[in-house]
Design a protein around this motif. Structure first.
Motif, PDB file in Angstrom:
ATOM      1  N   GLU A  32     -20.888  15.975  -1.750  1.00 28.66           N
ATOM      2  CA  GLU A  32     -21.518  15.269  -0.779  1.00 28.66           C
ATOM      3  C   GLU A  32     -21.138  16.034   1.523  1.00 28.66           C
ATOM      4  O   GLU A  32     -21.661  15.447   2.110  1.00 28.66           O
ATOM      5  CB  GLU A  32     -20.309  13.360  -0.557  1.00 28.66           C
ATOM      6  CG  GLU A  32     -20.991  13.081  -1.852  1.00 28.66           C
ATOM      7  CD  GLU A  32     -21.610  12.973  -2.166  1.00 28.66           C
ATOM      8  OE1 GLU A  32     -23.250  12.079  -1.032  1.00 28.66           O
ATOM      9  OE2 GLU A  32     -22.071  12.461  -2.911  1.00 28.66           O
ATOM     10  N   ALA A  67     -24.221   5.647   1.230  1.00 30.88           N
ATOM     11  CA  ALA A  67     -25.865   6.687  -0.033  1.00 30.88           C
ATOM     12  C   ALA A  67     -24.832   6.716  -0.862  1.00 30.88           C
ATOM     13  O   ALA A  67     -25.852   6.750  -2.084  1.00 30.88           O
ATOM     14  CB  ALA A  67     -25.666   7.923   1.234  1.00 30.88           C
ATOM     15  N   LYS A 120     -23.718  18.091   1.855  1.00 27.16           N
ATOM     16  CA  LYS A 120     -25.091  16.938   2.489  1.00 27.16           C
ATOM     17  C   LYS A 120     -24.911  16.441   4.188  1.00 27.16           C
ATOM     18  O   LYS A 120     -25.611  15.652   3.545  1.00 27.16           O
ATOM     19  CB  LYS A 120     -25.328  15.745   1.407  1.00 27.16           C
ATOM     20  CG  LYS A 120     -25.478  16.293  -0.105  1.00 27.16           C
ATOM     21  CD  LYS A 120     -25.835  14.922  -0.742  1.00 27.16           C
ATOM     22  CE  LYS A 120     -25.468  15.276  -2.478  1.00 27.16           C
ATOM     23  NZ  LYS A 120     -25.753  14.242  -2.526  1.00 27.16           N
ATOM     24  N   THR A 147     -31.061   9.696  14.585  1.00 28.53           N
ATOM     25  CA  THR A 147     -30.681   8.807  13.184  1.00 28.53           C
ATOM     26  C   THR A 147     -31.012   6.923  14.192  1.00 28.53           C
ATOM     27  O   THR A 147     -31.459   7.087  15.024  1.00 28.53           O
ATOM     28  CB  THR A 147     -29.643   8.580  12.589  1.00 28.53           C
ATOM     29  OG1 THR A 147     -28.662   8.098  14.416  1.00 28.53           O
ATOM     30  CG2 THR A 147     -29.177   9.687  12.631  1.00 28.53           C
ATOM     31  N   ASP A 203     -27.533  14.375  13.789  1.00 30.24           N
ATOM     32  CA  ASP A 203     -26.723  14.839  13.323  1.00 30.24           C
ATOM     33  C   ASP A 203     -26.978  16.322  13.215  1.00 30.24           C
ATOM     34  O   ASP A 203     -27.609  16.715  14.720  1.00 30.24           O
ATOM     35  CB  ASP A 203     -26.907  14.416  11.499  1.00 30.24           C
ATOM     36  CG  ASP A 203     -28.286  14.737  10.943  1.00 30.24           C
ATOM     37  OD1 ASP A 203     -28.948  16.187  11.376  1.00 30.24           O
ATOM     38  OD2 ASP A 203     -28.888  14.106   9.947  1.00 30.24           O
ATOM     39  N   ARG A 212     -22.880  14.364   5.038  1.00 31.04           N
ATOM     40  CA  ARG A 212     -22.197  12.914   4.984  1.00 31.04           C
ATOM     41  C   ARG A 212     -20.706  12.479   5.755  1.00 31.04           C
ATOM     42  O   ARG A 212     -20.028  14.068   5.348  1.00 31.04           O
ATOM     43  CB  ARG A 212     -22.693  12.169   3.311  1.00 31.04           C
ATOM     44  CG  ARG A 212     -24.315  12.201   2.783  1.00 31.04           C
ATOM     45  CD  ARG A 212     -23.743  11.547   1.763  1.00 31.04           C
ATOM     46  NE  ARG A 212     -25.730  11.271   1.846  1.00 31.04           N
ATOM     47  CZ  ARG A 212     -26.046  11.222   0.014  1.00 31.04           C
ATOM     48  NH1 ARG A 212     -24.999  11.734  -0.616  1.00 31.04           N
ATOM     49  NH2 ARG A 212     -27.411  11.308   0.149  1.00 31.04           N
ATOM     50  N   ARG A 213     -21.127  11.446   5.794  1.00 35.24           N
ATOM     51  CA  ARG A 213     -19.613  11.056   6.239  1.00 35.24           C
ATOM     52  C   ARG A 213     -18.694  10.627   5.116  1.00 35.24           C
ATOM     53  O   ARG A 213     -19.447   9.466   4.344  1.00 35.24           O
ATOM     54  CB  ARG A 213     -19.735  10.332   7.064  1.00 35.24           C
ATOM     55  CG  ARG A 213     -18.118   9.518   7.907  1.00 35.24           C
ATOM     56  CD  ARG A 213     -18.503   8.435   8.892  1.00 35.24           C
ATOM     57  NE  ARG A 213     -17.305   8.492   8.973  1.00 35.24           N
ATOM     58  CZ  ARG A 213     -16.763   6.945   9.378  1.00 35.24           C
ATOM     59  NH1 ARG A 213     -18.263   6.510  10.014  1.00 35.24           N
ATOM     60  NH2 ARG A 213     -15.614   6.320  10.076  1.00 35.24           N
TER      61      ARG A 213
END
Length: 129
Positions: free
Chosen positions: A117, A18, A120, A11, A5, A122-123
Motif C-alpha cells: 500500500e 481504498a 502505491k 486531489t 500527491d 497511499r496513506r
C-alpha cells in the motif's frame, strides 16, 4: 487549497478508503475503526470512516469515552478508552510503525500488505484494540 500527491495529480481534498487488510473483513475493520473516533472528530480520514460505516449500515453510536490521548508531542497515534458496560476497551489508531511497536507479533503478510500500500503512495492507518 490545492493538494498534490507525489505524482503531481490534483486531489479533490476528500479522503477515500481504498482498501482494507484483510480485504474480506472490511465491515469488521470499520466497526473497530470507529472506536478511536469521537463525535467531535474533524479529520477527513475519521469523517470518511464514519461515512463508510454509515453506507454499510454500521451503528455509529459508541460507548462512553473514559480517556483520550490525541496525536501530537511526537506521537503519530491516538488512543481512546471506552466503557462498554462489561469493562473497558482500548482503541488505538495511527502510524503503522507505532501501532506495530505495541503488538506482540506482526505477521509477514501484514508487513507485506503495508509495504504494498505504501508503494502505491497511499496513506496507511493501523488500528488496534
Amino acid at each position: 487549497m490545492i493538494v498534490t500527491d507525489k505524482t503531481g495529480t490534483i486531489t479533490e481534498n476528500k479522503m477515500k478508503i481504498a482498501a482494507f487488510y484483510p480485504a474480506d473483513k472490511g465491515k469488521e475493520i470499520l466497526e473497530i475503526a470507529l472506536g478511536p473516533i469521537t463525535e467531535y472528530s474533524l479529520s477527513p480520514l475519521e469523517q470518511e470512516i464514519k461515512n463508510k460505516a454509515g453506507e454499510l449500515k454500521i451503528d455509529t453510536m459508541l460507548p462512553k469515552v473514559v480517556r483520550q490521548r490525541n496525536l501530537g508531542n511526537g506521537r503519530k497515534t491516538k488512543a481512546i478508552i471506552r466503557e462498554n458496560g462489561q469493562g473497558y476497551e482500548l482503541f488505538s489508531s495511527g502510524a503503522p510503525e507505532e501501532i506495530f511497536g505495541n503488538c506482540i507479533n506482526i505477521s509477514d503478510d501484514i508487513k507485506a500488505a503495508l509495504s504494498n500500500e505504501a508503494e502505491k503512495g497511499r496513506r496507511v492507518i493501523a488500528i488496534a484494540f
